[in-house]
Design an enzyme around this catalytic site. Structure first.
Site, PDB file in Angstrom:
ATOM      1  N   CYS A 105       0.816  -1.224   0.000  1.00 56.72           N
ATOM      2  CA  CYS A 105       0.000   0.000   0.000  1.00 56.72           C
ATOM      3  C   CYS A 105       0.848   1.273   0.000  1.00 56.72           C
ATOM      4  O   CYS A 105       0.337   2.352  -0.279  1.00 56.72           O
ATOM      5  CB  CYS A 105      -0.934   0.009   1.201  1.00 56.72           C
ATOM      6  SG  CYS A 105      -2.008  -1.416   1.224  1.00 56.72           S
ATOM      7  N   HIS A 155      -3.761   7.027   2.002  1.00 62.19           N
ATOM      8  CA  HIS A 155      -4.006   5.692   1.452  1.00 62.19           C
ATOM      9  C   HIS A 155      -5.420   5.263   1.841  1.00 62.19           C
ATOM     10  O   HIS A 155      -5.902   5.592   2.923  1.00 62.19           O
ATOM     11  CB  HIS A 155      -2.965   4.715   2.015  1.00 62.19           C
ATOM     12  CG  HIS A 155      -3.323   3.294   1.741  1.00 62.19           C
ATOM     13  ND1 HIS A 155      -3.604   2.832   0.472  1.00 62.19           N
ATOM     14  CD2 HIS A 155      -3.469   2.220   2.574  1.00 62.19           C
ATOM     15  CE1 HIS A 155      -3.898   1.541   0.540  1.00 62.19           C
ATOM     16  NE2 HIS A 155      -3.829   1.152   1.803  1.00 62.19           N
ATOM     17  N   ASN A 185     -10.020  -1.001  -1.104  1.00 56.65           N
ATOM     18  CA  ASN A 185      -8.573  -0.759  -1.016  1.00 56.65           C
ATOM     19  C   ASN A 185      -7.911  -1.346  -2.274  1.00 56.65           C
ATOM     20  O   ASN A 185      -7.908  -2.555  -2.471  1.00 56.65           O
ATOM     21  CB  ASN A 185      -8.036  -1.428   0.258  1.00 56.65           C
ATOM     22  CG  ASN A 185      -6.542  -1.209   0.462  1.00 56.65           C
ATOM     23  OD1 ASN A 185      -5.848  -0.700  -0.419  1.00 56.65           O
ATOM     24  ND2 ASN A 185      -6.042  -1.609   1.615  1.00 56.65           N
TER      25      ASN A 185
HETATM   26  N1  COA Z   1     -18.311  -9.275   8.131  1.00 61.18           N
HETATM   27  C1  COA Z   1     -18.929  -9.568   9.291  1.00 61.18           C
HETATM   28  N2  COA Z   1     -18.256  -9.852  10.407  1.00 61.18           N
HETATM   29  C2  COA Z   1     -16.907  -9.844  10.350  1.00 61.18           C
HETATM   30  C3  COA Z   1     -16.216  -9.551   9.182  1.00 61.18           C
HETATM   31  C4  COA Z   1     -16.975  -9.260   8.031  1.00 61.18           C
HETATM   32  N3  COA Z   1     -16.402  -8.960   6.845  1.00 61.18           N
HETATM   33  N4  COA Z   1     -14.896  -9.601   9.440  1.00 61.18           N
HETATM   34  C5  COA Z   1     -14.757  -9.930  10.718  1.00 61.18           C
HETATM   35  N5  COA Z   1     -15.972 -10.085  11.274  1.00 61.18           N
HETATM   36  C6  COA Z   1     -16.316 -10.434  12.649  1.00 61.18           C
HETATM   37  C7  COA Z   1     -15.215 -11.209  13.362  1.00 61.18           C
HETATM   38  O1  COA Z   1     -15.285 -12.584  13.047  1.00 61.18           O
HETATM   39  C8  COA Z   1     -15.523 -10.915  14.792  1.00 61.18           C
HETATM   40  O2  COA Z   1     -16.571 -11.742  15.188  1.00 61.18           O
HETATM   41  P1  COA Z   1     -16.616 -12.338  16.709  1.00 61.18           P
HETATM   42  O3  COA Z   1     -16.700 -11.133  17.602  1.00 61.18           O
HETATM   43  O4  COA Z   1     -17.843 -13.167  16.699  1.00 61.18           O
HETATM   44  O5  COA Z   1     -15.344 -13.096  16.860  1.00 61.18           O
HETATM   45  C9  COA Z   1     -16.072  -9.486  14.770  1.00 61.18           C
HETATM   46  O6  COA Z   1     -16.470  -9.253  13.404  1.00 61.18           O
HETATM   47  C10 COA Z   1     -15.043  -8.466  15.144  1.00 61.18           C
HETATM   48  O7  COA Z   1     -13.848  -8.772  14.458  1.00 61.18           O
HETATM   49  P2  COA Z   1     -12.601  -7.883  14.574  1.00 61.18           P
HETATM   50  O8  COA Z   1     -11.512  -8.477  13.743  1.00 61.18           O
HETATM   51  O9  COA Z   1     -12.324  -7.626  16.027  1.00 61.18           O
HETATM   52  O10 COA Z   1     -13.140  -6.549  13.890  1.00 61.18           O
HETATM   53  P3  COA Z   1     -12.475  -5.152  13.827  1.00 61.18           P
HETATM   54  O11 COA Z   1     -13.293  -4.202  14.573  1.00 61.18           O
HETATM   55  O12 COA Z   1     -11.004  -5.188  14.117  1.00 61.18           O
HETATM   56  O13 COA Z   1     -12.633  -4.824  12.278  1.00 61.18           O
HETATM   57  C11 COA Z   1     -11.338  -4.750  10.273  1.00 61.18           C
HETATM   58  C12 COA Z   1     -11.999  -5.644  11.314  1.00 61.18           C
HETATM   59  C13 COA Z   1     -10.660  -5.675   9.280  1.00 61.18           C
HETATM   60  C14 COA Z   1     -12.400  -3.935   9.562  1.00 61.18           C
HETATM   61  C15 COA Z   1     -10.362  -3.801  10.983  1.00 61.18           C
HETATM   62  O14 COA Z   1      -9.566  -4.513  11.890  1.00 61.18           O
HETATM   63  C16 COA Z   1      -9.473  -3.096  10.012  1.00 61.18           C
HETATM   64  O15 COA Z   1      -9.939  -2.383   9.132  1.00 61.18           O
HETATM   65  N6  COA Z   1      -8.152  -3.213  10.142  1.00 61.18           N
HETATM   66  C17 COA Z   1      -7.223  -2.612   9.218  1.00 61.18           C
HETATM   67  C18 COA Z   1      -7.230  -3.399   7.947  1.00 61.18           C
HETATM   68  C19 COA Z   1      -6.533  -2.705   6.849  1.00 61.18           C
HETATM   69  O16 COA Z   1      -6.670  -1.534   6.696  1.00 61.18           O
HETATM   70  N7  COA Z   1      -5.770  -3.464   6.048  1.00 61.18           N
HETATM   71  C20 COA Z   1      -5.051  -2.943   4.940  1.00 61.18           C
HETATM   72  C21 COA Z   1      -3.934  -2.104   5.435  1.00 61.18           C
HETATM   73  S1  COA Z   1      -3.038  -1.378   4.163  1.00 61.18           S
END
Ligand code: COA
Length: 351
Positions: free
Chosen positions: A128, A278, A308
């Site tokens: 990224c 980004h 993204n």
């Molecule tokens: N749809 C529905 N539920 C989802 C899901 C989706 N696409 N992805 C994860 N979940 C669920 C998980 O399984 C978890 O369920 P549980 O509580 O029953 O275990 C719950 O949602 C919370 O998961 P968590 O991973 O704690 O969510 P989060 O608040 O951290 O959000 C992201 C997840 C991926 C949106 C977030 O962490 C994020 O955006 N991180 C940065 C990612 C990024 O930018 N990557 C590229 C970088 S260049």
């Protein structure tokens, strides 16, 4: 003295729009099934990421990352009033190369019809952060007189390497296909604020395994160990992410890069027309804007339309808002990026 100016900008996204609701029903060939394939939903995706849709290339038509790069490059060349034969260096950032080797820049060079001219081709693998890393390279090459017409491209084809099952939902909902390109060249100017004013690139390998895609491990023999029936083994085909660690580090990295860019150049937000972060997650960008005290009306996002697109997000976002009439030639842009590696950086440049 010689400084770098941006001669042209272009972008490209495939036609197919995949909404959050549709994604739920897609199988790995992107064919809509009657039953849910990935347990997710529009409300969750929008609330956590701000994404409404993303673009996918058509399956079965042999579209590769270099094809997306080619379309963006053609638009950038037209914008610069140049032809492909004028290019003397290609720098291509991607995490989704056409094949393992050779790099994708040579495929792009061939598709541009300029292979016989033998211009330099660089592939950079800074995910990224690829576009800002590439801009720093291009700026250094131009200032030293090494090259005069550099094609800098960020291109990604994510949709073929995502896990369309509930297991992969945290990653799959985030990514889309697309490309963005700039043509950079020299200009004579004594104004230190003109053209590409500032670039910075950083990395911290401690975060390498917080966001990665293995496919193979060269340290092992056999180096590809893939069994489609083995759920654990076949996960090596797909990106793996510790979302919370990536989120926190992305906010920290982009805030740091942004504040340092302003401190080192002596600029304030009054001097910057647009902040183009980004596009990983709208919530990350909102937090960055809040912590770095960036005026909300100066922040440009496009993640709701494209998801993204990693190395492509910066030029794609700028071009999106230029087409919408918001961004104009002469605007000064501060861009901050963060990605797998971890890598991060910032650039300040005049369009
Ligand atoms: N749809 C529905 N539920 C989802 C899901 C989706 N696409 N992805 C994860 N979940 C669920 C998980 O399984 C978890 O369920 P549980 O509580 O029953 O275990 C719950 O949602 C919370 O998961 P968590 O991973 O704690 O969510 P989060 O608040 O951290 O959000 C992201 C997840 C991926 C949106 C977030 O962490 C994020 O955006 N991180 C940065 C990612 C990024 O930018 N990557 C590229 C970088 S260049």
């Amino acid at each position: 003295m010689i400084r770098t100016q941006i001669l042209g900008l272009g972008s490209y996204v495939p036609d197919r729009i995949v909404t959050n609701d549709e994604l739920t029903f897609l199988d790995e060939k992107h064919i809509r099934q009657d039953t849910v394939q990935t347990e997710t939903n529009d409300a969750w995706i929008q609330q956590r990421t701000g994404i409404k849709a993303r673009r996918y290339v058509p399956i079965g038509e042999g579209v590769a990352t270099s094809d997306l790069a080619l379309e963006a490059a053609k638009h950038a060349l037209a914008d610069a009033g140049l032809e492909a034969k004028d290019i003397d260096c290609i720098i291509l950032g991607t995490l989704s190369p056409d094949i393992h080797f050779p790099g994708t820049a040579v495929f792009l060079q061939k598709k541009l019809g300029i292979s016989s001219q033998g211009c330099a081709c660089f592939d950079i693998r800074q995910q990224c952060s690829g576009f800002v890393y590439g801009m720093q390279m291009a700026d250094a090459f131009i200032r030293t007189g090494m090259y005069k017409r550099i094609l800098l491209v960020g291109a990604e084809l994510h949709s073929h390497s995502l896990d369309f099952t509930t297991r992969g939902r945290d990653v799959t909902v985030l990514f889309g296909d697309g490309a963005g390109a700039m043509i950079l060249g020299p200009m004579e100017s004594e104004d230190p604020r003109s053209g590409v004013m500032y670039t910075a690139a950083h990395a911290d390998g401690n975060g390498a395994m917080d966001l990665y895609l293995k496919i193979f491990e060269i340290a092992k023999a056999p180096y590809v160990n893939y069994d489609a029936r083995d759920r654990d083994e076949n996960s090596t085909k797909y990106p793996q992410m510790d979302g919370k660690r990536v989120f926190l580090n992305a906010v920290r990295g982009m805030v740091m890069a942004t504040n340092t860019a302003l401190a080192k150049t002596g600029l304030t937000w009054d001097d910057i027309t647009w902040f183009v972060p980004h596009q990983a997650n709208l919530r990350i960008n909102e937090k960055v804007a809040e912590v770095a005290k960036i005026p909300a009306e100066k922040v440009l996002n496009s993640i709701e339309f494209y998801g993204n697109t990693t190395a492509a997000t910066v030029p794609l976002t700028i071009d999106h808002w230029r087409k919408a009439g918001k961004v104009k030639r002469g605007d000064r842009i501060l861009s901050a990026v963060f990605g797998s590696g971890f890598t991060w950086g910032a650039a300040i440049f005049t369009l």
